[in-house]
Design an enzyme around this catalytic site. Structure first.
Site, PDB file in Angstrom:
ATOM      1  N   CYS A  91       0.847  -1.279   0.057  1.00 55.18           N
ATOM      2  CA  CYS A  91      -0.005  -0.082  -0.152  1.00 55.18           C
ATOM      3  C   CYS A  91       0.884   1.176   0.074  1.00 55.18           C
ATOM      4  O   CYS A  91       1.633   1.500   0.712  1.00 55.18           O
ATOM      5  CB  CYS A  91      -0.897   0.028   1.267  1.00 55.18           C
ATOM      6  SG  CYS A  91      -2.198   1.140   1.048  1.00 55.18           S
ATOM      7  N   LYS A 130       1.703  -9.820  -0.071  1.00 55.54           N
ATOM      8  CA  LYS A 130       1.373  -9.090  -1.298  1.00 55.54           C
ATOM      9  C   LYS A 130       2.111  -7.744  -1.550  1.00 55.54           C
ATOM     10  O   LYS A 130       2.111  -6.845  -0.409  1.00 55.54           O
ATOM     11  CB  LYS A 130      -0.257  -8.858  -1.162  1.00 55.54           C
ATOM     12  CG  LYS A 130      -0.600  -7.965  -2.507  1.00 55.54           C
ATOM     13  CD  LYS A 130      -2.250  -7.646  -2.592  1.00 55.54           C
ATOM     14  CE  LYS A 130      -2.730  -6.985  -3.896  1.00 55.54           C
ATOM     15  NZ  LYS A 130      -2.406  -5.627  -3.794  1.00 55.54           N
ATOM     16  N   ASN A 190      -0.385  -9.760 -10.545  1.00 60.89           N
ATOM     17  CA  ASN A 190      -1.363  -8.590 -10.374  1.00 60.89           C
ATOM     18  C   ASN A 190      -1.011  -7.483 -10.801  1.00 60.89           C
ATOM     19  O   ASN A 190       0.255  -7.107 -11.010  1.00 60.89           O
ATOM     20  CB  ASN A 190      -1.562  -8.521  -8.678  1.00 60.89           C
ATOM     21  CG  ASN A 190      -2.544  -7.481  -8.479  1.00 60.89           C
ATOM     22  OD1 ASN A 190      -1.971  -6.267  -7.745  1.00 60.89           O
ATOM     23  ND2 ASN A 190      -3.624  -7.206  -8.860  1.00 60.89           N
ATOM     24  N   GLY A 191      -1.771  -6.798 -11.520  1.00 61.28           N
ATOM     25  CA  GLY A 191      -1.651  -5.380 -11.884  1.00 61.28           C
ATOM     26  C   GLY A 191      -2.057  -5.243 -13.530  1.00 61.28           C
ATOM     27  O   GLY A 191      -1.507  -5.843 -14.246  1.00 61.28           O
ATOM     28  N   GLY A 214      -8.140  -6.881  -9.540  1.00 58.17           N
ATOM     29  CA  GLY A 214      -8.994  -5.546  -8.906  1.00 58.17           C
ATOM     30  C   GLY A 214      -9.803  -4.818  -9.735  1.00 58.17           C
ATOM     31  O   GLY A 214     -10.981  -5.076  -9.532  1.00 58.17           O
ATOM     32  N   ARG A 215      -9.255  -3.712 -10.301  1.00 61.44           N
ATOM     33  CA  ARG A 215     -10.067  -2.836 -10.852  1.00 61.44           C
ATOM     34  C   ARG A 215     -10.939  -3.428 -11.866  1.00 61.44           C
ATOM     35  O   ARG A 215     -12.229  -2.974 -12.103  1.00 61.44           O
ATOM     36  CB  ARG A 215      -9.134  -1.652 -11.350  1.00 61.44           C
ATOM     37  CG  ARG A 215      -8.750  -0.702 -10.190  1.00 61.44           C
ATOM     38  CD  ARG A 215      -7.620   0.160 -10.628  1.00 61.44           C
ATOM     39  NE  ARG A 215      -6.492  -0.675 -11.256  1.00 61.44           N
ATOM     40  CZ  ARG A 215      -5.309   0.074 -11.793  1.00 61.44           C
ATOM     41  NH1 ARG A 215      -5.229   1.309 -11.483  1.00 61.44           N
ATOM     42  NH2 ARG A 215      -4.424  -0.766 -11.986  1.00 61.44           N
TER      43      ARG A 215
HETATM   44  C1  LIG Z   1      -9.446   1.568  -4.498  1.00 65.96           C
HETATM   45  C2  LIG Z   1      -8.257   0.920  -4.252  1.00 65.96           C
HETATM   46  C3  LIG Z   1      -8.144   0.097  -2.982  1.00 65.96           C
HETATM   47  C4  LIG Z   1      -7.064  -0.960  -2.664  1.00 65.96           C
HETATM   48  N1  LIG Z   1      -6.893  -1.388  -1.375  1.00 65.96           N
HETATM   49  C5  LIG Z   1      -5.927  -2.595  -1.386  1.00 65.96           C
HETATM   50  C6  LIG Z   1      -5.871  -2.945  -0.062  1.00 65.96           C
HETATM   51  O1  LIG Z   1      -6.723  -3.038   0.805  1.00 65.96           O
HETATM   52  N2  LIG Z   1      -4.956  -3.953  -0.023  1.00 65.96           N
HETATM   53  C7  LIG Z   1      -4.148  -4.028  -0.845  1.00 65.96           C
HETATM   54  O2  LIG Z   1      -3.177  -5.180  -0.725  1.00 65.96           O
HETATM   55  N3  LIG Z   1      -4.081  -3.697  -2.020  1.00 65.96           N
HETATM   56  C8  LIG Z   1      -5.166  -2.776  -2.129  1.00 65.96           C
HETATM   57  N4  LIG Z   1      -5.198  -2.074  -3.552  1.00 65.96           N
HETATM   58  C9  LIG Z   1      -4.332  -2.612  -4.748  1.00 65.96           C
HETATM   59  C10 LIG Z   1      -5.194  -3.517  -5.650  1.00 65.96           C
HETATM   60  O3  LIG Z   1      -5.259  -4.858  -4.587  1.00 65.96           O
HETATM   61  C11 LIG Z   1      -4.252  -4.135  -6.587  1.00 65.96           C
HETATM   62  O4  LIG Z   1      -2.934  -4.633  -6.176  1.00 65.96           O
HETATM   63  C12 LIG Z   1      -4.140  -3.198  -7.694  1.00 65.96           C
HETATM   64  O5  LIG Z   1      -5.275  -2.422  -8.024  1.00 65.96           O
HETATM   65  C13 LIG Z   1      -3.559  -3.483  -8.993  1.00 65.96           C
HETATM   66  O6  LIG Z   1      -4.339  -4.495  -9.281  1.00 65.96           O
HETATM   67  P1  LIG Z   1      -5.428  -4.218 -10.637  1.00 65.96           P
HETATM   68  O7  LIG Z   1      -4.908  -3.616 -11.850  1.00 65.96           O
HETATM   69  O8  LIG Z   1      -5.985  -5.618 -11.081  1.00 65.96           O
HETATM   70  O9  LIG Z   1      -6.599  -3.168 -10.212  1.00 65.96           O
HETATM   71  C14 LIG Z   1      -6.233  -1.128  -3.757  1.00 65.96           C
HETATM   72  C15 LIG Z   1      -6.337  -0.597  -5.237  1.00 65.96           C
HETATM   73  C16 LIG Z   1      -7.522   0.349  -5.214  1.00 65.96           C
HETATM   74  C17 LIG Z   1      -7.542   0.874  -6.669  1.00 65.96           C
END
Ligand SMILES: Cc1cc2nc3c(=O)[nH]c(=O)nc-3n(C[C@H](O)[C@H](O)[C@H](O)COP(=O)(O)O)c2cc1C
Length: 304
Positions: A91, A130, A190-191, A214-215
């Site tokens: 984070c 993570k 991831n990402g 995630g997104r």
């Molecule tokens: C709004 C938001 C909240 C997130 N909260 C967390 C979280 O609580 N813990 C964590 O490890 N990553 C958190 N992330 C990161 C996501 O888990 C992920 O690693 C990141 O968005 C990249 O993946 P994606 O491109 O599939 O979204 C957050 C990301 C976003 C955009």
């Protein structure tokens, strides 16, 4: 796997995503571990602690600092039914970094060398981390791998950006492939996985053991079913509209049950809309974002 996303992947959203896309694993949002209170978790977070949700393994994610608070929290989580724990080392935001928690901990490998084995001893079930590829240096991950392996971590989720990079630029999955080749630990990629096709390509190119999304899952919870071939990989526009309608229509009652008052429910629904970026639905999404009452929101949904 469904990624942890603070403010989004609450238990109601997880239920919806499981119901529609059925990911193989879901994560809680990060649960902040108090360094002061002996209870370690807030009351609301306690309610999130479990081994599974709706038949799907639930990974409880901790964010915090200090060996004692985190070990305490792991023991409390275990005693309250958690089977899978994850430590947030990614984070990049706000207080997280000033107190050297989350991604900021990557600046202190010596603290990790103490913390990770202590957590391993406290956790009877699965233990994962993570993490970003590094704090400032995207190749820092390679110096961290022996530490993770020696500590007895079971698997890792890699988001191959640095902490200081936040969300700028692209995730560099050449790093993911290199990490997969250089560690015996299973690596979850991831990402920036935006579609099922991209996900499959990612698995092929990196050799990762799995994917975390995630997104894109907030835009389309069916992405997990699409990855498995249980839903069309590239639906036509009409189907996309039906899918989006079904998604938001399914989420609204869950959010009405979970959140208090019209404003909070609408704010939470609008949070989700931020991730819906298909140009064909831009106009409806824009109007949904402006709606002031739940009935108005529900009426607009019918236009999808
Ligand atoms: C709004 C938001 C909240 C997130 N909260 C967390 C979280 O609580 N813990 C964590 O490890 N990553 C958190 N992330 C990161 C996501 O888990 C992920 O690693 C990141 O968005 C990249 O993946 P994606 O491109 O599939 O979204 C957050 C990301 C976003 C955009």
């Amino acid at each position: 796997m469904l990624a942890p996303m603070q403010g989004l992947t609450n238990s109601a959203m997880r239920r919806l995503v499981i119901d529609r896309g059925r990911p193989e694993v879901v994560f809680t949002e990060f649960l902040r571990v108090s360094g002061v209170s002996r209870r370690r978790f807030g009351r609301r977070d306690m309610a999130d602690i479990a081994a599974e949700q709706d038949g799907v393994p639930l990974v409880v994610q901790l964010v915090g600092h200090g060996v004692e608070p985190l070990v305490d929290a792991a023991l409390i989580a275990r005693d309250n039914g958690a089977r899978h724990l994850n430590l947030n080392l990614g984070c990049p935001y706000g207080r997280m970094t000033t107190a050297a928690t989350g991604g900021a901990l990557l600046q202190y490998p010596e603290r990790l060398a103490e913390l990770l084995p202590a957590l391993r001893r406290a956790i009877a079930g699965g233990f994962s981390v993570k993490l970003r590829a590094g704090y400032e240096d995207p190749r820092q991950i390679f110096s961290l791998l022996p530490l993770l392996e020696d500590a007895g971590v079971d698997w890792l989720v890699l988001h191959p950006r640095t902490v200081v990079q936040k969300y700028a630029g692209e995730a560099d999955h050449r790093l993911t492939a290199e990490v997969v080749a250089r560690t015996r630990l299973p690596v979850i990629a991831n990402g920036d996985i935006r579609s099922a096709a991209e996900g499959r390509l990612m698995l092929e190119r990196t050799g990762a053991a799995g994917l975390m999304i995630g997104r894109a899952a907030m835009a389309d919870p069916l992405i997990f079913a699409r990855l498995r071939g249980d839903a069309p990989g590239i639906p036509d526009l009409e189907q996309q509209a039906r899918d989006l309608h079904g998604y938001l229509q399914g989420l609204l009652p869950l959010y009405r049950e979970r959140f208090c008052g019209e404003k909070q429910v609408l704010d939470k629904m609008k949070n989700v809309l931020l991730f819906i970026d298909q140009p064909a639905f831009a106009d409806t999404v824009r109007r949904l974002k402006k709606s002031r009452t739940i009935p108005a929101f529900a009426r607009l949904l019918e236009e999808l």
